[in-house]
Scaffold this motif. Structure first.
Motif, PDB file in Angstrom:
ATOM      1  N   GLY A   1       0.829  -1.205   0.000  1.00 20.87           N
ATOM      2  CA  GLY A   1       0.000   0.000   0.000  1.00 20.87           C
ATOM      3  C   GLY A   1       0.859   1.248   0.000  1.00 20.87           C
ATOM      4  N   PHE A   2       0.291   2.340  -0.528  1.00 23.59           N
ATOM      5  CA  PHE A   2       1.051   3.597  -0.651  1.00 23.59           C
ATOM      6  C   PHE A   2       0.084   4.768  -0.756  1.00 23.59           C
ATOM      7  N   TYR A   3       0.411   5.889  -0.111  1.00 27.76           N
ATOM      8  CA  TYR A   3      -0.311   7.139  -0.370  1.00 27.76           C
ATOM      9  C   TYR A   3       0.605   8.326  -0.109  1.00 27.76           C
ATOM     10  N   GLU A   4       0.164   9.502  -0.560  1.00 31.30           N
ATOM     11  CA  GLU A   4       0.926  10.741  -0.391  1.00 31.30           C
ATOM     12  C   GLU A   4       0.105  11.742   0.423  1.00 31.30           C
ATOM     13  N   ASP A   5       0.785  12.729   0.976  1.00 27.11           N
ATOM     14  CA  ASP A   5       0.117  13.712   1.831  1.00 27.11           C
ATOM     15  C   ASP A   5       0.861  15.035   1.762  1.00 27.11           C
ATOM     16  N   THR A   6       0.194  16.104   2.206  1.00 24.31           N
ATOM     17  CA  THR A   6       0.791  17.441   2.253  1.00 24.31           C
ATOM     18  C   THR A   6       0.685  18.001   3.664  1.00 24.31           C
ATOM     19  N   PHE A   7       1.182  19.217   3.833  1.00 17.81           N
ATOM     20  CA  PHE A   7       1.033  19.920   5.102  1.00 17.81           C
ATOM     21  C   PHE A   7      -0.347  20.556   5.228  1.00 17.81           C
TER      22      PHE A   7
END
Length: 253
Positions: free
Chosen positions: A226-232
């Motif tokens: 599994g993988f995901y991205e995020d921001t501030f």
């Protein structure tokens, strides 16, 4: 420079300043977790997908470099058997304070994320590892030790920085300008002089490559599932252009 001592001192100060990552969860969050309504974060904003977790009740969970009274108490309230490991005594005390307040069973261990020698092989079913390996120069020992202490079929959930985050001049970014300044992988020790290091407002940081982060887990024996991205969440200028965080789910076959 003693990196460990410097970074411990920094986190002790962050606790006193009530940095968001040091503020324990409140009683409402714990009550919701007791009733099956809970989530945790590995990065700044996005909650970990519920599908990443097997049923946690009775599962042995290690919150790795995860002090602060947040992930550990939530998982304990959800029914897991939780151990929180962190290098900062002040951060661990945040977890203990929630455990006392809410009458939770929760164990704390003060150690580096690279040293899990106090645990036998296959001691845990799940490891939760929020963004924290930015504070150590070498991360392969983290992946190797995590693999050793996880049971077969166990899950490692890790948050880490997108190395691109470290390419830019931080002072110019505060002025609204993104200007590439540093090659990757990044290290404060390589690009800040002694005076700058001593006056730096924060811990000593290392921007590890994606190869170290992802292939490092694979080299330790994990299978990435599994993988995901995020921001501030819009707090940083870079949020307009790319994510600053990544998270992986990995399984020990």
């Amino acid at each position: 420079m003693d990196i460990i001592a410097r970074n411990i001192k920094n986190w002790e100060e962050k606790v006193r300043q009530k940095n968001p990552w040091t503020v324990p969860v409140d009683d409402e969050v714990i009550d919701n977790a007791r009733h099956g309504n809970w989530c945790i974060v590995l990065t700044a904003q996005k909650p970990v997908p519920a599908a990443w977790f097997p049923p946690v009740k009775g599962r042995r969970i290690l919150c790795l470099a995860s002090g602060g009274g947040q992930q550990g108490p939530i998982l304990a309230a959800a029914g897991a058997v939780v151990t929180v490991l962190d290098l900062s005594e002040a951060q661990l005390e945040q977890d203990r304070s929630v455990a006392r307040r809410e009458h939770l069973e929760l164990h704390t261990v003060r150690s580096s994320m690279t040293d899990l020698s106090m645990f036998e092989a296959e001691s845990f079913d799940i490891i939760v590892h929020p963004v924290s390996n930015v504070f150590i120069p070498h991360i392969q020992p983290v992946w190797n030790e995590a693999f050793r202490v996880l049971a077969k079929g166990g899950v490692l959930m890790s948050g880490f920085m997108n190395p691109v985050f470290y390419m830019f001049d931080e002072e110019l970014e505060k002025q609204g300008v993104l200007q590439v300044k540093y090659p990757l992988p990044y290290s404060d020790l390589d690009y800040l002089d002694k005076e700058a290091l001593e006056s730096k407002d924060g811990a000593i940081e290392f921007g590890h490559s994606l190869e170290e982060q992802i292939q490092g887990q694979i080299s330790a024996g994990f299978v990435i599932t599994g993988f995901y991205e995020d921001t501030f969440g819009g707090e940083r200028l870079l949020d307009r252009f790319c994510p600053s965080f990544m998270a992986t789910r990995a399984v020990k076959p």
